[in-house]
Design an enzyme around this catalytic site. Structure first.
Site, PDB file in Angstrom:
ATOM      1  CE  LYS A  33      -4.119  -1.865   0.138  1.00 24.18           C
ATOM      2  NZ  LYS A  33      -5.182  -1.601  -0.876  1.00 24.18           N
ATOM      3  CE  LYS A  37     -10.504  -5.301  -4.042  1.00 25.94           C
ATOM      4  NZ  LYS A  37     -10.302  -4.093  -3.217  1.00 25.94           N
TER       5      LYS A  37
END
Length: 362
Positions: free
Chosen positions: A119, A245
């Protein structure tokens, strides 16, 4: 880009709302490390007829967006799913925006993983923080591992180009959602493909050469799952691959249709799900046609939670997770039960989203 034409599947019949609410258990599970602002992960877990399912759009999402997550949860819990083609899914380690010295401990939660997604672009941090973190991951995993970054749309075009130049030395597999908009992703790809105006030997020229030699690609996540038209990113040529997703896209069948339409390679990921939600993502990854998956999937994130809804969590072992559906553990559900106020909030949310699904079906 020429897109294939595959009709989207018709939504499956909805189970009665009373039945859904009767099997709903709301949990609040602490994160081991704060992850994109989340320190406690709330989720509605459904002890459904076909196995555990999950409804867990983040609290700030509106009902229109959250309804797709509910459609996915109901479909996975009450209906037969597409056949799977593989019984094990390779997964990546996920490294939150932690200090470099914390990286080895994070990676230790993902035993055997040879791919890591890091991240970056965390609010309140700097590019120097990102560089230091990515360097720590590369050094810990070695030169033969895959290292990816995920900015969650946190950069402008100029910031993205500067960041990717600064990170080029780490031989990135891809950069996920460096900017928020589709047009911005197109511009980042254009700029990184162009020759720099700097003369030979400058830092920009050298880093651009590294980018081109390493074939750093742009992946789209939010531009697919949060878009009214999830295929816009493919039509615009804004990405080299998609991150999909199951929950946000309305379920496994709809996600498979989007992948077929887009014609791009994909990675399947999760949204900091419990093992009930991870199972949905694993099934999606396992049902993709041969050649569609482009490496390890982001489905190991249950390892970032300090608890789960099962006694046998779906966490990485030997770099992957075997296909299975977790059995809910009553003691775990009791231990992590949300407060009565939060449980009522989630049940109200399910009721509102269910009404939207009923309205859309008519």
């Amino acid at each position: 880009m020429r897109l294939a034409h595959h009709p989207q599947p018709r939504p499956a019949a909805l189970p009665p709302l009373a039945e859904v609410l009767a099997v709903t258990r709301v949990v609040a599970i602490p994160a081991r490390t704060r992850f994109r602002g989340v320190s406690v992960r709330e989720a509605a877990i459904l002890d459904a007829p076909r196995g555990a399912s999950e409804f867990s759009p983040f609290p700030e999402y509106g009902d229109a967006e959250a309804a797709a997550w509910l459609a996915a949860a109901l479909d996975f819990g009450w209906h037969e799913q597409p056949a799977i083609l593989r019984d094990r899914i390779e997964v990546n380690a996920t490294v939150p925006a932690v200090a470099a010295e914390e990286v080895p401990a994070i990676l230790a939660r993902f035993p055997g993983c040879r791919t890591a997604k890091v991240k970056v672009a965390e609010r309140g941090q700097t590019l120097a923080d990102d560089v230091t973190r990515v360097r720590a991951v590369r050094e810990a995993l070695g030169g033969d591992a895959r290292v990816r970054i995920d900015a969650n749309g946190g950069w402008t075009v100029e910031e993205a180009v500067a960041a990717l130049r600064a990170l080029a030395e780490f031989d990135l597999d891809y950069a996920e959602q460096p900017c928020a908009g589709v047009d911005e992703l197109v511009e980042v790809r254009r700029r990184l493909g162009a020759r720099p105006e700097d003369g030979p030997g400058t830092a920009h020229a050298q880093s651009d050469a590294l980018l081109q030699a390493g074939a750093v690609r742009i992946a789209a996540d939010e531009s697919v799952r949060k878009a009214s038209d999830p295929l816009a990113v493919a039509r615009a040529g804004a990405a080299d691959l998609l991150v999909v997703k199951a929950q946000p896209l309305g379920g496994i069948r709809r996600a498979l249709g989007i992948v077929a339409e887009a014609g791009l390679p994909v990675i399947v990921s999760s949204a900091l799900d419990t093992s009930a939600g991870i199972a949905m993502g694993l099934h999606l990854a396992a049902a993709l046609p041969d050649g569609a998956l482009d490496g390890a999937c982001g489905l190991g994130t249950a390892a970032l939670l300090d608890g789960d809804v099962t006694a046998d969590p779906l966490v990485p072992q030997g770099g992957g997770i075997a296909m299975r559906r977790p059995t809910l553990d009553p003691e775990a559900l009791r231990r992590h039960a949300a407060s009565p106020e939060r449980a009522a909030w989630w049940r109200d949310r399910i009721t509102r989203c269910y009404a939207r699904l009923v309205g859309a079906a008519h």
